[in-house]
Enzyme design. Structure first.
Site, PDB file in Angstrom:
ATOM      1  N   ASP A 212      25.943  26.450 -15.776  1.00 17.51           N
ATOM      2  CA  ASP A 212      27.288  26.868 -16.167  1.00 17.51           C
ATOM      3  C   ASP A 212      27.239  27.582 -17.523  1.00 17.51           C
ATOM      4  O   ASP A 212      26.547  27.140 -18.439  1.00 17.51           O
ATOM      5  CB  ASP A 212      28.178  25.623 -16.257  1.00 17.51           C
ATOM      6  CG  ASP A 212      29.622  25.949 -16.535  1.00 17.51           C
ATOM      7  OD1 ASP A 212      30.242  26.638 -15.711  1.00 17.51           O
ATOM      8  OD2 ASP A 212      30.135  25.509 -17.585  1.00 17.51           O
ATOM      9  N   GLU A 276      24.998  31.246 -14.023  1.00 16.27           N
ATOM     10  CA  GLU A 276      26.320  31.851 -14.098  1.00 16.27           C
ATOM     11  C   GLU A 276      26.337  32.602 -15.420  1.00 16.27           C
ATOM     12  O   GLU A 276      26.544  32.017 -16.485  1.00 16.27           O
ATOM     13  CB  GLU A 276      27.428  30.800 -14.079  1.00 16.27           C
ATOM     14  CG  GLU A 276      28.819  31.432 -14.149  1.00 16.27           C
ATOM     15  CD  GLU A 276      29.851  30.597 -14.886  1.00 16.27           C
ATOM     16  OE1 GLU A 276      31.056  30.790 -14.635  1.00 16.27           O
ATOM     17  OE2 GLU A 276      29.467  29.763 -15.728  1.00 16.27           O
TER      18      GLU A 276
END
Length: 545
Positions: A212, A276
């Site tokens: 993330d 990401e």
């Protein structure tokens, strides 16, 4: 015609190069204990469905201990399961069952920030300015004579300033919610802690990590101002992926991944990591990928492509060219837990569903790996009419923009909400379901050859066994305006051709061979096929000679 070469998948350790990965939003996938919240035992109970769907791996959103201010992306303990999702024993049982079915497990790791309930941050608030406890985070003195102004002009992705003041007068950085303080990744203790977290889950058998905010851990030295803000008419988040920001995509972030890669490589079975990451150019995004860093990065340009042949062609060509430079496959994704579902993005009602079905065949025919978001195989639209008082996304409270509409509990069976999400007699889902989804459940679509679920099952089954799909070569074919066509692995009986009609009118196509699967019914007139508006099809080319 032009040719682009992909990277073949030819060893077990390289499974991720052509894998189809299914994203499970844990809270909304399946509820085993009847409390209205999805859990690990719910996932375990539905593993046969996912195996039969034809996916290679599951990516699980965070299930760690958390106050759930941001759906689990505010982690209080990286080495334990939150009780709402189960226990570590439940995780171990789930991953064992998944591996027995040949399904791999990728877990989310959230390294940019912790929860404000994490023991480290609790200790930081109790400690004095300049203490080692505060040194794990980004605490700074404020500006102005009395320090009452934030240290700089940085803005939160969720809206408002990226700084919150604590009682002793200092400020701490949070690029997301104030409950998500950013870590200082120049602190060796932070780096050592996360290397230990990686090993903890690798030891439990996870096959990979989705990272993330992979572009965010390092901030520019001195924390300089961006120079413009919402007060000047443009939110800084609008620069994400389009311009330079002093808190994203700093060169030093790559040192972190060069330290992580040997850890992944030290475990057998092809452990991997996918980023990401947002960067201002494909070239900068490609830097996250390579034999000494990460295995993949999400290709968000494909998700954001407009419904036109030119847009898709440009995105595909750029992604394949950039991934070839670093010797890694690209990723393709149409929806995720942060974006409006593509059925709704592509148009209203039947138009959006028709285009989404065609886009699925386009995506699954491309070289590389594909990431599916739970429910897209059911053709689920965004729930746009969710009452404001029921929304739980922290971004909604600060900006009025909500991601809750794509996080509605998955409909499994039955004719009324929550559609078999939990056991009979259990609580309603943590978010309400639309009252018109009875025809979209897994049970309603199973066995219906015209359903979106059976389209995905068919396409994924072909992709798994067809020698032309996954890795390999893509060759563009000359077609009518507004139509894209490409061949995989060249012509001949071992090849496959994908054609998608983005022209706005039906087109007659010929010479591609026999239809294998199509998103809409095809009309055959002596070997010439009428391809409807917003439809796609795969063809088996005729045998050479």
């Amino acid at each position: 015609m032009t040719s682009t070469t992909g990277v073949p998948s030819d060893t077990t350790d390289d499974w991720w190069r052509s894998a189809v990965v299914y994203q499970v939003y844990v809270r909304s996938f399946a509820d085993a204990d009847g409390d209205g919240t999805g859990d690990l035992q719910g996932i375990r109970s539905r593993l046969p469905y996912l195996h039969d769907l034809g996916v290679d791996a599951l990516w699980l959103t965070p299930f760690y201990r958390s106050p759930m201010i941001d759906g689990g992306y505010d982690v209080a303990d990286y080495r334990d399961v939150d009780p709402m999702f189960g226990t570590l024993a439940d995780f171990d049982a789930m991953i064992a069952d998944a591996h027995a079915l040949g399904v791999r497990i990728i877990v989310d790791i959230v390294p940019n920030h912790t929860s404000n309930a994490h023991p480290w941050f609790v200790a930081a608030l109790a400690a004095a300015p300049g203490s080692p406890e505060r040194g794990r985070y980004l605490f700074r003195d404020g500006r102005g004579p009395d320090g009452s102004e934030p240290p700089n002009d940085w803005e939160s992705i969720f809206g408002g300033p990226a700084w919150t003041r604590v009682p002793d007068g200092q400020w701490y950085l949070h690029l997301f919610d104030p409950a998500q303080p950013d870590l200082d990744w120049r602190n060796p203790e932070v780096r050592a802690e996360f290397e230990g977290v990686l090993r903890f889950w690798l030891d439990r058998g996870v096959d990979g990590f989705r990272i993330d905010v992979a572009h965010g851990m390092i901030k520019e030295e001195g924390l300089p101002d961006v120079g413009h803000s919402s007060a000047t008419g443009q939110r800084q988040v609008e620069l994400l992926g389009r311009g330079r920001l002093p808190y994203f995509d700093q060169d030093e972030v790559h040192d972190i991944y060069r330290a992580w890669r040997p850890i992944l490589d030290s475990y057998a079975g092809g452990r991997m990591a996918v980023a990401e990451a947002w960067a201002e150019s494909p070239q900068r995004l490609a830097r996250y990928i390579g034999p000494d860093e990460l295995h993949q990065a999400f290709n968000f340009d494909f998700l954001e492509a407009t419904w036109s042949a030119d847009s898709f062609r440009k995105v595909i060509d750029t992604a394949l060219a950039e991934s070839a430079i670093v010797g890694a496959p690209t990723t393709w994704v149409l929806s995720n837990h942060d974006k409006k579902r593509h059925v709704t993005r592509y148009g209203d009602g039947a138009v959006g569903l028709r285009r989404a079905r065609a886009a699925a065949l386009l995506m699954l025919a491309l070289p590389g790996s594909a990431y599916l978001y739970q429910g897209e195989e059911l053709g689920l639209p965004e729930f746009l009419d969710l009452p404001d008082e029921l929304r739980q996304d922290p971004s909604f409270l600060r900006t009025g923009e909500s991601r809750d509409g794509c996080r509605i509990p998955l409909p499994w069976s039955g004719t009324v909400p929550p559609y078999g999400f939990g056991p009979d007699g259990g609580a309603d889902g943590w978010l309400p379901s639309p009252t018109d989804w009875a025809g979209l459940t897994v049970a309603a679509q199973t066995g219906d050859p015209a359903s979106t679920l059976e389209l995905y099952r068919t396409a994924l089954g072909i992709r798994r066994t067809h020698p032309a799909l996954g890795g390999g070569e893509l060759t563009w074919l000359d077609t009518e305006p507004g139509v894209l066509a490409f061949a995989r692995a060249g012509a001949g009986p071992a090849g496959l051709v994908c054609v998608i009609n983005l022209s706005g009118t039906p087109v007659k196509i010929t010479g591609y061979g026999s239809p294998v699967v199509s998103s809409e019914p095809l009309t055959d007139a002596d070997g010439a096929f009428d391809l409807p508006v917003d439809a796609a099809a795969w063809f088996q080319p005729p045998s050479a000679g």
